[in-house]
Design an enzyme around this catalytic site. Structure first.
Site, PDB file in Angstrom:
ATOM      1  N   HIS A   4       0.850  -1.195   0.000  1.00  0.00           N
ATOM      2  CA  HIS A   4       0.000   0.000   0.000  1.00  0.00           C
ATOM      3  C   HIS A   4       0.884   1.243   0.000  1.00  0.00           C
ATOM      4  O   HIS A   4       2.086   1.167   0.230  1.00  0.00           O
ATOM      5  CB  HIS A   4      -0.827   0.081   1.292  1.00  0.00           C
ATOM      6  CG  HIS A   4      -1.686  -1.087   1.574  1.00  0.00           C
ATOM      7  ND1 HIS A   4      -3.037  -1.075   1.346  1.00  0.00           N
ATOM      8  CD2 HIS A   4      -1.405  -2.303   2.096  1.00  0.00           C
ATOM      9  CE1 HIS A   4      -3.560  -2.237   1.725  1.00  0.00           C
ATOM     10  NE2 HIS A   4      -2.585  -3.004   2.180  1.00  0.00           N
ATOM     11  N   GLU A  86       2.652  -0.812   4.337  1.00  0.00           N
ATOM     12  CA  GLU A  86       2.362   0.538   3.859  1.00  0.00           C
ATOM     13  C   GLU A  86       3.672   1.263   3.590  1.00  0.00           C
ATOM     14  O   GLU A  86       4.519   1.379   4.482  1.00  0.00           O
ATOM     15  CB  GLU A  86       1.593   1.337   4.926  1.00  0.00           C
ATOM     16  CG  GLU A  86       0.230   0.766   5.274  1.00  0.00           C
ATOM     17  CD  GLU A  86      -0.896   1.294   4.386  1.00  0.00           C
ATOM     18  OE1 GLU A  86      -0.611   2.106   3.477  1.00  0.00           O
ATOM     19  OE2 GLU A  86      -2.048   0.893   4.622  1.00  0.00           O
TER      20      GLU A  86
HETATM   21 ZN   LIG Z   1      -4.122   0.482   0.511  1.00  0.00          ZN
END
Ligand SMILES: [Zn+2]
Length: 172
Positions: A4, A86
């Site tokens: 992400h 992330e």
């Molecule tokens: Zn995401």
């Protein structure tokens, strides 16, 4: 593994808002943008800062809430069987060299303990809703650093698809 991108507020790097969000301590009134995510309860196993610094929020043996409604190779609910990472960044924009290095190091370490069938983007498991990490993320660079096959890093653009994309009018 689901990759992400996140920055809070979007495009601002280096603050503590990501840590606060993932530990349910974000002050929703601290920035106007936070109104749009007020009450959001999400988490990821790992965050990689622009500097390459690695932070862990959830044990890899526990579920994190990063993918939402999602599907990969016919299996629903990627949160049940994936690790979420992330990258500090902005969807569609480029990521730093240190982030690729850290992501590759992390993946190699995880692969010694867990079966990692594929590294994909949030945009690939929830294409109707999500677009991160986006076109600025270089899958070839990650695959090259890992020397993993294209079945495990399936979204590497080949020379042919790159040429096809270059010849196609850009939709935006
Ligand atoms: Zn995401």
């Amino acid at each position: 593994m689901v990759v992400h991108s996140i920055s809070l507020p979007p495009g601002e790097y280096g603050g503590d808002a990501i840590e606060r969000l993932f530990t349910n301590q974000l002050d929703w009134d601290a920035h106007p943008y936070y109104q749009s995510i007020r009450g959001l309860e999400v988490s990821a196993h790992f965050v990689i800062r622009r500097s390459g610094k690695l932070l862990q929020f959830v044990s890899c043996d526990r579920r994190a809430w990063h993918a939402g409604a999602s599907q990969w190779r016919g299996r629903d609910n990627c949160n049940d069987y994936s690790i979420g990472v992330e990258l500090e960044g902005l969807e569609g924009e480029r990521f730093d060299a240190a982030q690729y290095e850290q992501l590759a190091t992390l993946l190699r370490a995880l692969a010694r303990r867990y079966r990692i069938d594929a590294v994909v983007g949030h945009e690939h498991v929830a294409p109707a809703r999500k677009h991160d990490p986006g076109r600025g993320f270089d899958w070839s660079r990650l695959a090259g650093a890992l020397r993993w096959s294209c079945t495990r890093v399936p979204f590497v653009a080949t020379a042919t698809t790159r040429a096809a994309k270059a010849n196609r009018p850009q939709a935006q």
